[in-house]
Design a protein around this motif. Structure first.
Motif, PDB file in Angstrom:
ATOM      1  N   THR A  43     -26.296  -4.033  -8.157  1.00 19.92           N
ATOM      2  CA  THR A  43     -27.023  -4.775  -7.129  1.00 19.92           C
ATOM      3  C   THR A  43     -26.706  -6.262  -7.274  1.00 19.92           C
ATOM      4  OG1 THR A  43     -28.996  -5.007  -8.501  1.00 19.92           O
ATOM      5  CG2 THR A  43     -28.917  -3.125  -6.997  1.00 19.92           C
ATOM      6  N   GLU A  85     -28.023 -10.173  -5.423  1.00 15.41           N
ATOM      7  CA  GLU A  85     -28.929 -10.876  -4.518  1.00 15.41           C
ATOM      8  C   GLU A  85     -28.129 -11.855  -3.662  1.00 15.41           C
ATOM      9  OE1 GLU A  85     -33.124 -12.626  -5.441  1.00 15.41           O
ATOM     10  OE2 GLU A  85     -31.624 -14.159  -5.835  1.00 15.41           O
ATOM     11  N   LEU A 118     -34.242  -2.340   7.851  1.00 16.78           N
ATOM     12  CA  LEU A 118     -32.935  -2.245   7.200  1.00 16.78           C
ATOM     13  C   LEU A 118     -32.271  -0.887   7.393  1.00 16.78           C
ATOM     14  CD1 LEU A 118     -33.688  -4.009   3.806  1.00 16.78           C
ATOM     15  CD2 LEU A 118     -32.369  -4.909   5.706  1.00 16.78           C
ATOM     16  N   ALA A 152     -23.405  -3.874   4.915  1.00 12.97           N
ATOM     17  CA  ALA A 152     -22.730  -5.160   4.746  1.00 12.97           C
ATOM     18  C   ALA A 152     -21.236  -4.931   4.756  1.00 12.97           C
ATOM     19  CB  ALA A 152     -23.168  -5.813   3.441  1.00 12.97           C
ATOM     20  N   LEU A 198     -23.873  -9.061   7.346  1.00 11.85           N
ATOM     21  CA  LEU A 198     -24.818  -7.956   7.402  1.00 11.85           C
ATOM     22  C   LEU A 198     -24.870  -7.465   8.842  1.00 11.85           C
ATOM     23  CD1 LEU A 198     -26.871  -6.350   5.724  1.00 11.85           C
ATOM     24  CD2 LEU A 198     -28.584  -8.024   6.362  1.00 11.85           C
ATOM     25  N   LEU A 237     -24.102 -13.478   5.161  1.00 12.08           N
ATOM     26  CA  LEU A 237     -24.719 -13.463   3.842  1.00 12.08           C
ATOM     27  C   LEU A 237     -24.176 -14.625   3.017  1.00 12.08           C
ATOM     28  CD1 LEU A 237     -24.579  -9.659   3.013  1.00 12.08           C
ATOM     29  CD2 LEU A 237     -26.549 -10.985   3.750  1.00 12.08           C
ATOM     30  N   PRO A 274     -27.695  -2.785   2.149  1.00 12.96           N
ATOM     31  CA  PRO A 274     -28.873  -3.607   1.841  1.00 12.96           C
ATOM     32  C   PRO A 274     -30.025  -2.721   1.377  1.00 12.96           C
ATOM     33  CG  PRO A 274     -28.566  -3.446   4.193  1.00 12.96           C
ATOM     34  CD  PRO A 274     -27.399  -2.762   3.575  1.00 12.96           C
ATOM     35  N   LEU A 311     -35.348  -6.572   1.564  1.00 16.36           N
ATOM     36  CA  LEU A 311     -35.405  -7.887   2.199  1.00 16.36           C
ATOM     37  C   LEU A 311     -36.704  -8.515   1.718  1.00 16.36           C
ATOM     38  CD1 LEU A 311     -34.069  -9.718   4.424  1.00 16.36           C
ATOM     39  CD2 LEU A 311     -35.695  -8.694   5.994  1.00 16.36           C
ATOM     40  N   VAL A 371     -31.688 -10.962   0.405  1.00 17.96           N
ATOM     41  CA  VAL A 371     -31.368  -9.554   0.618  1.00 17.96           C
ATOM     42  C   VAL A 371     -30.781  -9.037  -0.689  1.00 17.96           C
ATOM     43  CG1 VAL A 371     -30.025  -7.899   1.941  1.00 17.96           C
ATOM     44  CG2 VAL A 371     -30.827  -9.970   3.027  1.00 17.96           C
ATOM     45  N   ILE A 395     -28.406  -6.514  -2.122  1.00 21.08           N
ATOM     46  CA  ILE A 395     -27.289  -5.686  -1.672  1.00 21.08           C
ATOM     47  C   ILE A 395     -26.877  -4.776  -2.823  1.00 21.08           C
ATOM     48  CG2 ILE A 395     -24.894  -5.719  -0.870  1.00 21.08           C
ATOM     49  CD1 ILE A 395     -26.713  -6.898   1.162  1.00 21.08           C
TER      50      ILE A 395
END
Length: 154
Positions: free
Chosen positions: A23, A25, A45, A50, A59, A83, A106, A109, A118, A120
């Motif tokens: 992940t 940010e 979402l 993305a 996104l 993004l 994503p 949020l 977000v 990701i």
């Protein structure tokens, strides 16, 4: 994610359809009426993803409902949003998504320190038998917890 962040939208389907391996940010570029609508919890979402193209992360398909008092300042609810990532993060994700079966999805949020962020996930698609195995494991865990609660009553 820190303690002072408030989750406003979550992609629950992502963990069902993908193995989340990493992940990251990212910030997101929004208009004034979009952030007001997000703060009211009117973002979705589901079915969003993305993509990295031309050295930029974007996104796609994230739905933000129009702000009621926004009148002419409202924009298309599913427009492509940029993004905000560092160049080395974009290059790393670009290389990883070139591999077969990887996607950028994503996951959450949220607002952190006044800024919309977000989360990701670098995700690999699950096959149907993987999904069934996850459901079976979840049901077995639930049964074990139920049995333990019943046992503790006596």
């Amino acid at each position: 994610m820190s303690a002072e962040s408030k989750v406003l939208a979550q992609n629950k389907k992502a963990s069902h359809d993908y193995f989340i391996e990493e992940t990251i940010e990212a910030g997101i570029v929004l208009t004034g009426t979009e952030i007001k609508s997000i703060r009211q919890g009117r973002a979705n979402l589901k079915d969003s993803f993305a993509r990295i193209a031309n050295g930029e992360a974007t996104l796609m398909n994230m739905h933000i409902s129009p702000f009621e008092q926004g009148n002419r300042h409202n924009v298309d609810p599913t427009r492509t949003r940029r993004l905000l990532l560092h160049k080395h993060q974009i290059n790393k994700l670009f290389g990883q998504t070139r591999e077969q079966g990887y996607a950028l999805v994503p996951l959450k949020l949220y607002i952190r320190n006044g800024y919309c962020k977000v989360l990701i996930g670098l995700a690999k698609g699950k096959k149907n038998y993987d999904k069934r195995r996850d459901i079976a494991n979840r049901d077995a865990k639930r049964e074990m917890e139920r049995a333990l609660r019943e046992r503790q009553k006596f």
